[in-house]
Design a protein around this motif. Structure first.
Motif, PDB file in Angstrom:
ATOM      1  N   PRO A 182      40.586  34.485  53.546  1.00 34.69           N
ATOM      2  CA  PRO A 182      41.932  33.797  53.138  1.00 34.69           C
ATOM      3  C   PRO A 182      41.336  32.992  51.830  1.00 34.69           C
ATOM      4  O   PRO A 182      42.393  32.557  51.140  1.00 34.69           O
ATOM      5  CB  PRO A 182      42.313  32.926  54.519  1.00 34.69           C
ATOM      6  CG  PRO A 182      41.705  33.894  55.508  1.00 34.69           C
ATOM      7  CD  PRO A 182      40.388  34.415  55.043  1.00 34.69           C
ATOM      8  N   VAL A 183      40.440  32.237  52.139  1.00 34.27           N
ATOM      9  CA  VAL A 183      39.916  31.353  51.011  1.00 34.27           C
ATOM     10  C   VAL A 183      40.055  32.004  49.505  1.00 34.27           C
ATOM     11  O   VAL A 183      40.267  31.421  48.419  1.00 34.27           O
ATOM     12  CB  VAL A 183      38.716  30.443  51.244  1.00 34.27           C
ATOM     13  CG1 VAL A 183      37.438  31.504  51.273  1.00 34.27           C
ATOM     14  CG2 VAL A 183      38.650  29.578  50.096  1.00 34.27           C
ATOM     15  N   TYR A 184      39.393  33.196  49.579  1.00 31.67           N
ATOM     16  CA  TYR A 184      39.295  33.955  48.415  1.00 31.67           C
ATOM     17  C   TYR A 184      40.752  34.307  47.701  1.00 31.67           C
ATOM     18  O   TYR A 184      40.928  34.582  46.739  1.00 31.67           O
ATOM     19  CB  TYR A 184      38.401  35.342  48.595  1.00 31.67           C
ATOM     20  CG  TYR A 184      37.091  34.694  48.374  1.00 31.67           C
ATOM     21  CD1 TYR A 184      36.434  34.544  46.913  1.00 31.67           C
ATOM     22  CD2 TYR A 184      36.093  34.562  49.282  1.00 31.67           C
ATOM     23  CE1 TYR A 184      35.050  34.246  46.923  1.00 31.67           C
ATOM     24  CE2 TYR A 184      34.723  34.153  49.197  1.00 31.67           C
ATOM     25  CZ  TYR A 184      34.245  34.041  47.821  1.00 31.67           C
ATOM     26  OH  TYR A 184      32.911  33.705  47.627  1.00 31.67           O
ATOM     27  N   PHE A 185      41.553  34.822  48.974  1.00 30.46           N
ATOM     28  CA  PHE A 185      42.995  35.326  48.623  1.00 30.46           C
ATOM     29  C   PHE A 185      43.648  34.059  47.918  1.00 30.46           C
ATOM     30  O   PHE A 185      44.396  34.092  47.006  1.00 30.46           O
ATOM     31  CB  PHE A 185      43.633  35.651  49.881  1.00 30.46           C
ATOM     32  CG  PHE A 185      45.221  35.821  49.731  1.00 30.46           C
ATOM     33  CD1 PHE A 185      45.689  37.352  49.146  1.00 30.46           C
ATOM     34  CD2 PHE A 185      46.167  35.051  49.750  1.00 30.46           C
ATOM     35  CE1 PHE A 185      46.840  37.537  48.958  1.00 30.46           C
ATOM     36  CE2 PHE A 185      47.429  35.295  49.491  1.00 30.46           C
ATOM     37  CZ  PHE A 185      48.036  36.585  49.165  1.00 30.46           C
ATOM     38  N   TYR A 186      43.228  32.914  48.172  1.00 28.00           N
ATOM     39  CA  TYR A 186      43.874  31.488  47.828  1.00 28.00           C
ATOM     40  C   TYR A 186      43.528  31.570  46.061  1.00 28.00           C
ATOM     41  O   TYR A 186      44.321  31.294  45.349  1.00 28.00           O
ATOM     42  CB  TYR A 186      43.760  30.519  48.562  1.00 28.00           C
ATOM     43  CG  TYR A 186      44.217  29.312  48.261  1.00 28.00           C
ATOM     44  CD1 TYR A 186      45.651  28.902  48.817  1.00 28.00           C
ATOM     45  CD2 TYR A 186      43.668  28.042  47.197  1.00 28.00           C
ATOM     46  CE1 TYR A 186      46.220  27.687  48.423  1.00 28.00           C
ATOM     47  CE2 TYR A 186      44.348  27.012  47.048  1.00 28.00           C
ATOM     48  CZ  TYR A 186      45.447  26.959  47.553  1.00 28.00           C
ATOM     49  OH  TYR A 186      46.146  25.784  47.245  1.00 28.00           O
ATOM     50  N   ILE A 187      42.124  31.266  46.176  1.00 24.06           N
ATOM     51  CA  ILE A 187      41.682  31.047  44.759  1.00 24.06           C
ATOM     52  C   ILE A 187      41.643  32.195  43.906  1.00 24.06           C
ATOM     53  O   ILE A 187      42.076  31.998  42.715  1.00 24.06           O
ATOM     54  CB  ILE A 187      40.190  30.547  44.919  1.00 24.06           C
ATOM     55  CG1 ILE A 187      39.123  31.753  45.318  1.00 24.06           C
ATOM     56  CG2 ILE A 187      39.964  29.490  45.787  1.00 24.06           C
ATOM     57  CD1 ILE A 187      37.807  31.239  45.267  1.00 24.06           C
ATOM     58  N   TYR A 188      41.963  33.491  44.409  1.00 23.25           N
ATOM     59  CA  TYR A 188      41.847  34.434  43.506  1.00 23.25           C
ATOM     60  C   TYR A 188      43.366  34.434  42.841  1.00 23.25           C
ATOM     61  O   TYR A 188      43.713  34.805  41.592  1.00 23.25           O
ATOM     62  CB  TYR A 188      41.619  35.742  44.043  1.00 23.25           C
ATOM     63  CG  TYR A 188      40.137  35.871  44.022  1.00 23.25           C
ATOM     64  CD1 TYR A 188      39.049  35.145  43.392  1.00 23.25           C
ATOM     65  CD2 TYR A 188      39.702  37.174  44.739  1.00 23.25           C
ATOM     66  CE1 TYR A 188      37.944  35.346  43.538  1.00 23.25           C
ATOM     67  CE2 TYR A 188      38.331  37.345  44.897  1.00 23.25           C
ATOM     68  CZ  TYR A 188      37.419  36.492  44.222  1.00 23.25           C
ATOM     69  OH  TYR A 188      35.839  36.650  44.289  1.00 23.25           O
ATOM     70  N   THR A 189      44.383  34.084  43.838  1.00 22.72           N
ATOM     71  CA  THR A 189      45.833  34.099  43.392  1.00 22.72           C
ATOM     72  C   THR A 189      45.806  33.047  42.262  1.00 22.72           C
ATOM     73  O   THR A 189      46.643  33.133  41.334  1.00 22.72           O
ATOM     74  CB  THR A 189      46.702  33.705  44.533  1.00 22.72           C
ATOM     75  OG1 THR A 189      46.536  34.697  45.513  1.00 22.72           O
ATOM     76  CG2 THR A 189      48.074  33.516  44.091  1.00 22.72           C
ATOM     77  N   LEU A 190      45.266  31.751  42.251  1.00 22.23           N
ATOM     78  CA  LEU A 190      45.340  30.741  41.204  1.00 22.23           C
ATOM     79  C   LEU A 190      44.729  31.518  39.930  1.00 22.23           C
ATOM     80  O   LEU A 190      45.212  31.098  38.799  1.00 22.23           O
ATOM     81  CB  LEU A 190      44.901  29.549  41.742  1.00 22.23           C
ATOM     82  CG  LEU A 190      45.612  28.627  42.384  1.00 22.23           C
ATOM     83  CD1 LEU A 190      45.111  27.525  43.461  1.00 22.23           C
ATOM     84  CD2 LEU A 190      46.764  27.937  41.401  1.00 22.23           C
ATOM     85  N   PHE A 191      43.496  31.882  40.109  1.00 21.71           N
ATOM     86  CA  PHE A 191      42.707  32.463  38.938  1.00 21.71           C
ATOM     87  C   PHE A 191      43.691  33.518  38.256  1.00 21.71           C
ATOM     88  O   PHE A 191      43.719  33.636  37.092  1.00 21.71           O
ATOM     89  CB  PHE A 191      41.423  32.976  39.343  1.00 21.71           C
ATOM     90  CG  PHE A 191      40.449  31.877  39.506  1.00 21.71           C
ATOM     91  CD1 PHE A 191      40.515  30.530  39.097  1.00 21.71           C
ATOM     92  CD2 PHE A 191      39.631  32.078  40.640  1.00 21.71           C
ATOM     93  CE1 PHE A 191      39.500  29.740  39.533  1.00 21.71           C
ATOM     94  CE2 PHE A 191      38.617  31.226  41.101  1.00 21.71           C
ATOM     95  CZ  PHE A 191      38.540  29.872  40.410  1.00 21.71           C
ATOM     96  N   GLY A 192      44.283  34.332  39.217  1.00 20.51           N
ATOM     97  CA  GLY A 192      45.320  35.425  38.674  1.00 20.51           C
ATOM     98  C   GLY A 192      46.624  34.755  37.670  1.00 20.51           C
ATOM     99  O   GLY A 192      47.025  35.408  36.782  1.00 20.51           O
TER     100      GLY A 192
END
Length: 679
Positions: A120-130
């Motif tokens: 979940p934490v990667y889903f979150y930060i990758y969304t922001l980096f996206g």
């Protein structure tokens, strides 16, 4: 205190020409007209290549900031509690709501359950980096629309990346609301830029207005400061409309879109009353009302029109204040009063002892923009080019505005041959960059709104036919061919310079490896999870409690959401733990909020980061009418406190303190006390 230490094995760092003249040139030189099949194919090829480059640069930026984040913290290798602590201050609060949502049973069984594919934490930060990819693509497209060549977009994106320190802070403050919002703001600016192009078909105009609305809504939904940013935007539209530089009908639609977007957000945020009391709603409503009252604003002689505009501006200003005061009176709104107290004190309209306003005044982020910002921006040539473009564009805007006021509409229609002109899309971006530049100069935290647009504006000017034509005509060197050569040659040379100077540094930066290191905070969070009940209520600083909520799920007395008056007042009361108050007073205050545990931080109690007068303990002393610690002057009406500072005296374990507080945890940074429960 959180620190980043060198990881073992890591490397130590060392626009188109105006149509009439273009058609004349094409015909006189016997070239194939632009609407020929070959011209269409060339346009399609250019559009395809430019689009591919935009997507590539957007993805490259996203990967770049994600890699920097991983290298700086070794995020993939640290424990979950360390990952959560790395979301510092209010960032932890924002992420905690996401964590709470995905852990809820009803959501876990629904569309948000991504754990089988990605943590979940990667889903979150990758969304922001996206979203950073969306941001860069929007900047690229805006510059391309203004200049007419995707080379301008390429230069804008390169400047954004090489000036990363001053254009974004996403890699180390990931969950901040501005990191969600600014990509949508950039998309909105791109859509507005396209909207102000001439000769749009009705269907194109409607689709563009829809894009503006969606982007405005998403921007407003994701950032609490949206109303102030869009107020500046509305002011830019108002100025340009007054001088007849923008089409009035489109400007009116934008006013309506801003209000509609805010009202929709208000409804979705459970009727957030702060939005209804915003100056933006009052300002836009006042403009629409004033337009119905005042007729024929754009008719008459120069002096006549200037008089009308002055009256119009006074009417809009007066209506804005009256409407805003009326709304706040009816709804009893006081949520944003601390912001206006801060602004009043910041710009010299009287000193303030207000605790909330002083917190902002003493933070470096809300101070003036440091001068070293300009030296960094100059290293990439961005600031030099920006000034080079800004000066002639501003002069042009002033000339066009005066000409518009001096001439009737019929006369203007006959001035197609005039050598000085300003397209509406360029005019909007000019006023936008000037106003947001003033905001950035006055408040450092807002520089990211300006510096990113600076990349767009500078690259547009360097690749603009209109800008180079104007400059070359001023020095009497203008020819059409020379203009075309310069508008491509100078940007290419600039790109090569940036690549030569900054590519090695970027590569070294990507090789620099560090890791997250904050053992004291990790120890505190682990202790709380293991030694306190799930229902325990904790008091402490806003920043630390955000981490407590995220890492442990415990109940808090206060947190960094500072847009609520009652929460601000509660925070001031909780902060009496760092003031000169008796143990009985502090105990009574804490128990009034059902506090079970209070966390004291040495970094606040013995703070040295701020100068005298701006330390948290000083702000509390002044607010309480007490003289401050240390050498220096005090206001004459301040008096010595009858009690020593609570956070210092409690550590002596005197009976008057141990009767109410029992120390249950301590390390080099934190001291946790359990409150006695007296009958």
């Amino acid at each position: 205190m959180t620190t980043i230490r060198q990881r073992k094995g890591g490397k130590v760092p060392e626009a188109d020409e105006d149509q009439p003249s273009e058609e004349k040139n094409v015909k006189s030189e016997g070239k194939i007209p632009s609407d020929h099949t070959g011209g269409k194919l060339w346009n399609i090829l250019s559009l395809t290549v430019g689009g591919i480059v935009a997507i590539f640069l957007g993805l490259l930026t996203s990967i770049y900031v994600a890699t920097l984040h991983e290298n700086d913290l070794w995020f993939s290798n640290i424990k979950e509690v360390e990952r959560e602590i790395s979301f510092r201050t209010e960032c932890g609060l924002y992420y905690s709501y996401y964590k709470q949502m995905i852990q809820a049973a009803s959501i876990q069984q629904g569309i948000v359950n991504c754990e089988q594919y990605l943590e979940p934490v990667y889903f979150y930060i990758y969304t922001l980096f996206g979203l950073q990819a969306v941001y860069v693509i929007a900047l690229y497209v805006t510059s391309w629309l203004l200049s007419g060549t995707w080379l301008s977009g390429l230069l804008a994106a390169c400047w954004y990346i090489t000036n990363r320190i001053d254009t974004t802070r996403v890699e180390f403050t990931i969950p901040l609301r501005e990191n969600w919002a600014l990509p949508f703001f950039a998309v909105q600016i791109a859509a507005i830029t396209y909207l102000f192009r001439s000769h749009l078909q009705p269907a194109q105009e409607r689709l563009t207005l829809l894009a503006v609305f969606v982007a405005t809504f998403l921007f407003s939904l994701t950032w609490q400061f949206n109303q102030f940013m869009m107020l500046i935007q509305a002011l830019a539209l108002f100025i340009l409309d007054c001088f007849d530089i923008l089409p009035t009908a489109k400007v009116t639609w934008l006013y309506i879109i801003q209000i509609s977007g805010l009202l929709l957000v208000c409804a979705l945020q459970f009727f957030n009353s702060m939005i209804l009391g915003s100056l933006l709603v009052s300002f836009n409503a006042s403009i629409l009302i004033a337009k119905t009252i005042q007729k024929n604003l754009k008719k008459g002689s120069l002096l006549n029109r200037l008089g009308k505009l002055i009256l119009h501006a006074l009417l809009v200003s007066s209506l804005t204040l009256l409407v805003n005061k009326f709304i706040k009176k009816i709804l009893n709104l006081e949520s944003d009063e601390h912001i206006f107290k801060f602004l009043k004190a910041k710009f010299g309209f009287g000193a303030t002892r207000d605790f909330d306003a002083s917190l902002y005044l003493c933070e470096e982020a809300f101070g003036l923009l440091p001068l070293n910002t300009f030296s960094r921006l100059s290293d990439t040539l961005l600031f030099y080019v920006y000034i080079f473009v800004l000066f002639p564009m501003t002069v042009t805007a002033v000339i066009v505005a005066l000409r518009n006021l001096s001439c009737s509409n019929q006369a203007l229609e006959k001035m197609e041959e005039c050598t000085i002109s300003l397209k509406p899309d360029a005019a909007y971006n000019l006023i936008h960059t000037i106003l947001f530049g003033c905001l950035a100069l006055s408040t450092m935290r807002m520089k990211y709104l300006w510096t990113s647009h600076m990349c767009v504006f500078a690259s547009f000017g360097l690749c603009s036919t209109e800008v180079w034509r104007l400059i070359l005509k001023c020095v009497r060197l203008y020819t059409s061919r020379r203009t075309q050569v310069i508008k491509y040659l100078i940007p290419i040379i600039t790109l090569l310079y940036i690549l030569y100077k900054f590519w090695p540094g970027i590569m070294d930066e990507l090789l620099e490896l560090r890791e997250f290191y904050d053992p004291d905070t990790v120890e505190l969070m682990n202790w709380i999870k293991s030694n306190t009940p799930n229902t325990a209520v904790f008091a402490g600083s806003m920043q630390l409690l955000a981490g407590v909520k995220l890492c442990t799920g415990r109940t808090l007395t206060n947190h960094p959401h500072y847009e609520d008056k009652h929460l601000r007042e509660r925070t001031k009361q909780i902060y009496q733990i760092y003031a000169k108050r008796s143990p009985e007073d502090v105990y009574r205050i804490l128990r009034s909020f059902s506090t079970d545990y209070v966390i004291l931080e040495d970094s606040i109690c013995y703070e040295r980061r701020h100068s005298r007068g701006c330390r948290l303990r000083d702000l509390l002393d002044i607010a309480n009418g007490h003289i401050m610690d240390g050498l220096g002057e005090n206001e004459p009406d301040l008096k010595p406190s009858l009690y020593p500072r609570f956070c210092e005296e409690i550590k002596k374990n005197l009976p008057s303190y141990t009767a109410h507080f029992t120390r249950v945890f301590q390390n080099k940074t934190f001291h946790v006390y359990k409150l006695a429960k007296h009958k």
